[in-house]
Design an enzyme around this catalytic site. Structure first.
Site, PDB file in Angstrom:
ATOM      1  N   HIS A  99      47.657  41.798  44.784  1.00 11.96           N
ATOM      2  CA  HIS A  99      46.819  42.856  44.210  1.00 11.96           C
ATOM      3  C   HIS A  99      47.018  44.202  44.881  1.00 11.96           C
ATOM      4  O   HIS A  99      46.622  45.231  44.331  1.00 11.96           O
ATOM      5  CB  HIS A  99      45.360  42.423  44.197  1.00 11.96           C
ATOM      6  CG  HIS A  99      45.186  41.275  43.256  1.00 11.96           C
ATOM      7  ND1 HIS A  99      45.396  41.395  41.911  1.00 11.96           N
ATOM      8  CD2 HIS A  99      44.936  39.968  43.468  1.00 11.96           C
ATOM      9  CE1 HIS A  99      45.239  40.224  41.334  1.00 11.96           C
ATOM     10  NE2 HIS A  99      44.964  39.336  42.260  1.00 11.96           N
ATOM     11  N   ASN A 115      47.215  36.447  50.078  1.00 13.78           N
ATOM     12  CA  ASN A 115      47.973  36.790  48.875  1.00 13.78           C
ATOM     13  C   ASN A 115      47.898  38.312  48.675  1.00 13.78           C
ATOM     14  O   ASN A 115      46.806  38.865  48.514  1.00 13.78           O
ATOM     15  CB  ASN A 115      47.359  36.038  47.680  1.00 13.78           C
ATOM     16  CG  ASN A 115      48.126  36.280  46.407  1.00 13.78           C
ATOM     17  OD1 ASN A 115      48.528  37.403  46.136  1.00 13.78           O
ATOM     18  ND2 ASN A 115      48.313  35.243  45.622  1.00 13.78           N
ATOM     19  N   HIS A 134      53.288  36.212  44.548  1.00 13.33           N
ATOM     20  CA  HIS A 134      53.682  35.592  43.282  1.00 13.33           C
ATOM     21  C   HIS A 134      54.598  36.572  42.548  1.00 13.33           C
ATOM     22  O   HIS A 134      54.159  37.638  42.122  1.00 13.33           O
ATOM     23  CB  HIS A 134      52.419  35.302  42.464  1.00 13.33           C
ATOM     24  CG  HIS A 134      52.665  34.590  41.181  1.00 13.33           C
ATOM     25  ND1 HIS A 134      51.630  34.161  40.381  1.00 13.33           N
ATOM     26  CD2 HIS A 134      53.795  34.234  40.529  1.00 13.33           C
ATOM     27  CE1 HIS A 134      52.112  33.557  39.307  1.00 13.33           C
ATOM     28  NE2 HIS A 134      53.426  33.600  39.368  1.00 13.33           N
ATOM     29  N   GLU A 142      48.401  22.114  46.419  1.00 13.48           N
ATOM     30  CA  GLU A 142      47.330  23.097  46.581  1.00 13.48           C
ATOM     31  C   GLU A 142      46.345  22.857  45.448  1.00 13.48           C
ATOM     32  O   GLU A 142      46.711  22.931  44.266  1.00 13.48           O
ATOM     33  CB  GLU A 142      47.894  24.519  46.525  1.00 13.48           C
ATOM     34  CG  GLU A 142      46.799  25.569  46.683  1.00 13.48           C
ATOM     35  CD  GLU A 142      47.324  26.981  46.919  1.00 13.48           C
ATOM     36  OE1 GLU A 142      48.407  27.143  47.507  1.00 13.48           O
ATOM     37  OE2 GLU A 142      46.629  27.926  46.504  1.00 13.48           O
ATOM     38  N   HIS A 161      41.987  29.808  45.285  1.00 16.94           N
ATOM     39  CA  HIS A 161      41.630  30.504  44.043  1.00 16.94           C
ATOM     40  C   HIS A 161      40.136  30.781  43.987  1.00 16.94           C
ATOM     41  O   HIS A 161      39.320  29.869  44.062  1.00 16.94           O
ATOM     42  CB  HIS A 161      42.040  29.750  42.773  1.00 16.94           C
ATOM     43  CG  HIS A 161      42.355  30.720  41.658  1.00 16.94           C
ATOM     44  ND1 HIS A 161      41.380  31.336  40.932  1.00 16.94           N
ATOM     45  CD2 HIS A 161      43.528  31.204  41.216  1.00 16.94           C
ATOM     46  CE1 HIS A 161      41.947  32.164  40.063  1.00 16.94           C
ATOM     47  NE2 HIS A 161      43.245  32.108  40.225  1.00 16.94           N
ATOM     48  N   ARG A 197      56.005  37.268  39.385  1.00 16.65           N
ATOM     49  CA  ARG A 197      55.853  36.832  37.991  1.00 16.65           C
ATOM     50  C   ARG A 197      57.075  37.206  37.176  1.00 16.65           C
ATOM     51  O   ARG A 197      57.781  38.176  37.495  1.00 16.65           O
ATOM     52  CB  ARG A 197      54.609  37.485  37.376  1.00 16.65           C
ATOM     53  CG  ARG A 197      53.321  36.812  37.801  1.00 16.65           C
ATOM     54  CD  ARG A 197      52.120  37.480  37.126  1.00 16.65           C
ATOM     55  NE  ARG A 197      50.939  36.679  37.340  1.00 16.65           N
ATOM     56  CZ  ARG A 197      50.499  35.754  36.490  1.00 16.65           C
ATOM     57  NH1 ARG A 197      51.124  35.538  35.353  1.00 16.65           N
ATOM     58  NH2 ARG A 197      49.427  35.060  36.776  1.00 16.65           N
ATOM     59  N   THR A 226      45.164  35.865  35.767  1.00 16.87           N
ATOM     60  CA  THR A 226      45.517  35.208  37.026  1.00 16.87           C
ATOM     61  C   THR A 226      45.917  33.774  36.681  1.00 16.87           C
ATOM     62  O   THR A 226      45.929  33.415  35.503  1.00 16.87           O
ATOM     63  CB  THR A 226      44.325  35.255  38.016  1.00 16.87           C
ATOM     64  OG1 THR A 226      44.715  34.607  39.229  1.00 16.87           O
ATOM     65  CG2 THR A 226      43.089  34.574  37.465  1.00 16.87           C
ATOM     66  N   THR A 227      46.243  32.979  37.695  1.00 17.82           N
ATOM     67  CA  THR A 227      46.668  31.608  37.426  1.00 17.82           C
ATOM     68  C   THR A 227      45.435  30.806  37.030  1.00 17.82           C
ATOM     69  O   THR A 227      44.621  30.447  37.871  1.00 17.82           O
ATOM     70  CB  THR A 227      47.329  31.010  38.690  1.00 17.82           C
ATOM     71  OG1 THR A 227      48.193  32.002  39.238  1.00 17.82           O
ATOM     72  CG2 THR A 227      48.132  29.780  38.341  1.00 17.82           C
ATOM     73  N   ARG A 278      54.734  42.023  37.000  1.00 17.31           N
ATOM     74  CA  ARG A 278      53.612  42.946  36.796  1.00 17.31           C
ATOM     75  C   ARG A 278      53.011  43.435  38.106  1.00 17.31           C
ATOM     76  O   ARG A 278      52.385  44.479  38.155  1.00 17.31           O
ATOM     77  CB  ARG A 278      52.545  42.320  35.911  1.00 17.31           C
ATOM     78  CG  ARG A 278      51.676  41.302  36.602  1.00 17.31           C
ATOM     79  CD  ARG A 278      50.460  40.993  35.766  1.00 17.31           C
ATOM     80  NE  ARG A 278      50.780  40.101  34.686  1.00 17.31           N
ATOM     81  CZ  ARG A 278      49.995  39.083  34.311  1.00 17.31           C
ATOM     82  NH1 ARG A 278      48.867  38.871  34.929  1.00 17.31           N
ATOM     83  NH2 ARG A 278      50.335  38.295  33.329  1.00 17.31           N
ATOM     84  N   GLU A 280      55.100  32.112  45.578  1.00 19.66           N
ATOM     85  CA  GLU A 280      54.497  31.496  44.372  1.00 19.66           C
ATOM     86  C   GLU A 280      55.371  31.819  43.192  1.00 19.66           C
ATOM     87  O   GLU A 280      55.746  32.986  42.996  1.00 19.66           O
ATOM     88  CB  GLU A 280      53.130  32.138  44.143  1.00 19.66           C
ATOM     89  CG  GLU A 280      51.973  31.276  44.457  1.00 19.66           C
ATOM     90  CD  GLU A 280      50.692  31.935  43.975  1.00 19.66           C
ATOM     91  OE1 GLU A 280      50.587  32.287  42.799  1.00 19.66           O
ATOM     92  OE2 GLU A 280      49.810  32.104  44.816  1.00 19.66           O
TER      93      GLU A 280
HETATM   94  N1  PXP Z   1      46.747  30.091  45.259  1.00 23.26           N
HETATM   95  C1  PXP Z   1      47.426  30.207  44.108  1.00 23.26           C
HETATM   96  C2  PXP Z   1      48.437  29.165  43.779  1.00 23.26           C
HETATM   97  C3  PXP Z   1      47.212  31.289  43.228  1.00 23.26           C
HETATM   98  O1  PXP Z   1      47.895  31.393  42.083  1.00 23.26           O
HETATM   99  C4  PXP Z   1      46.286  32.284  43.607  1.00 23.26           C
HETATM  100  C5  PXP Z   1      46.053  33.460  42.717  1.00 23.26           C
HETATM  101  O2  PXP Z   1      47.162  34.246  42.648  1.00 23.26           O
HETATM  102  C6  PXP Z   1      45.608  32.126  44.830  1.00 23.26           C
HETATM  103  C7  PXP Z   1      45.841  31.011  45.621  1.00 23.26           C
HETATM  104  C8  PXP Z   1      44.628  33.141  45.329  1.00 23.26           C
HETATM  105  O3  PXP Z   1      43.567  33.266  44.444  1.00 23.26           O
HETATM  106  P1  PXP Z   1      42.566  34.482  44.638  1.00 23.26           P
HETATM  107  O4  PXP Z   1      43.355  35.734  44.407  1.00 23.26           O
HETATM  108  O5  PXP Z   1      41.532  34.247  43.583  1.00 23.26           O
HETATM  109  O6  PXP Z   1      42.025  34.406  46.030  1.00 23.26           O
END
Ligand code: PXP
Length: 231
Positions: free
Chosen positions: A10, A7, A43, A150, A185, A45, A99-100, A49, A69
């Site tokens: 960030h 992902n 993702h 997931e 996550h 959003r 975050t989610t 952001r 996402e």
């Molecule tokens: N999977 C999903 C659906 C998420 O929303 C996120 C966070 O954006 C992640 C995985 C990855 O989580 P992390 O950034 O904590 O590794």
């Protein structure tokens, strides 16, 4: 072998913090892929952001699978159907969250989710529902025809008691429903190994820790080390 989706949200967060063009999330995606990542997750959003529309288009142009996402809104579903990413992961979204924070309330939202899931499936997109490891959520995902769920590993990552067992029960049930299992996550080098043992696990999506670790060791090294832990 469990697939690793990286992902890159960030990287975009850091870029946007100074309104600069760097660091570029697409460059991060390319580097992650060169170092063993199997796909890229991003993702988009509602408030844009971190990831922006142009990032998503550029990520889509890469040859690797893009896991898009998104919140379950008309805007996002229309965009996904035009973009045709390899996969869409439907997540809850609240503007004020960092975050989610939890899984999608598939049980409560079942009626409103159904047409969106169908539209994405008809567009040939693999739909994944990001859910908490709850039996009713898995049954509902199956009833909605989702090929993938997931499981949210956030509570496990925070050390909540009994959460690993709950994830195991959910993994068994996911397999019984004929649904492909993904998870993610809050995963780190330290907490990922027990998660790799979830029965039937096919994919992990990891972002914040690996991007953070990249500050110290570089993204290639952080991705390679996580890939090693998954094998
Ligand atoms: N999977 C999903 C659906 C998420 O929303 C996120 C966070 O954006 C992640 C995985 C990855 O989580 P992390 O950034 O904590 O590794």
């Amino acid at each position: 072998m469990i697939r690793l989706g990286i992902n890159v949200d960030h990287v975009a967060t850091l870029r946007n913090a100074r309104g600069e063009r760097y660091p570029d999330p697409v460059r991060a995606a390319e580097l992650a892929l060169e170092n063993g990542a199997d796909g890229i997750t991003a993702h988009l959003r509602e408030d844009r952001r971190h990831i922006r529309d142009e990032d998503i288009r550029r990520l889509r142009a890469l040859s690797a699978p893009l896991n898009f996402e998104m919140a379950v809104t008309d805007e996002m579903v229309t965009m996904a159907c035009a973009l045709k990413p390899h996969a869409c992961c439907l997540v809850p979204e609240r503007r004020e969250e960092l975050t989610t924070e939890g899984g999608l309330d598939v049980v409560g939202l079942r009626e409103s989710l159904a047409p969106h899931v169908s539209r994405l499936l008809e567009a040939g997109i693999r739909v994944s529902l990001f859910i908490d490891p709850e039996p009713e959520a898995i049954r509902t995902a199956a009833a909605l025809g989702a090929p993938v769920v997931e499981l949210h590993t956030g509570a496990y990552a925070l050390g909540k008691e009994g959460e690993l067992e709950r994830l195991h029960r959910a993994a068994h049930m996911t397999a019984e429903c004929g649904i492909e299992l993904h998870a993610g996550h809050g995963l780190t080098y330290e907490n990922v190994s027990p998660i790799t043992e979830l029965p039937g696990l096919k994919e992990l999506n990891i972002g914040h820790f690996l991007i953070s670790e990249a500050v110290f060791v570089g993204l290639g090294a952080s991705v390679r080390r996580m890939k090693d832990l998954l094998s």
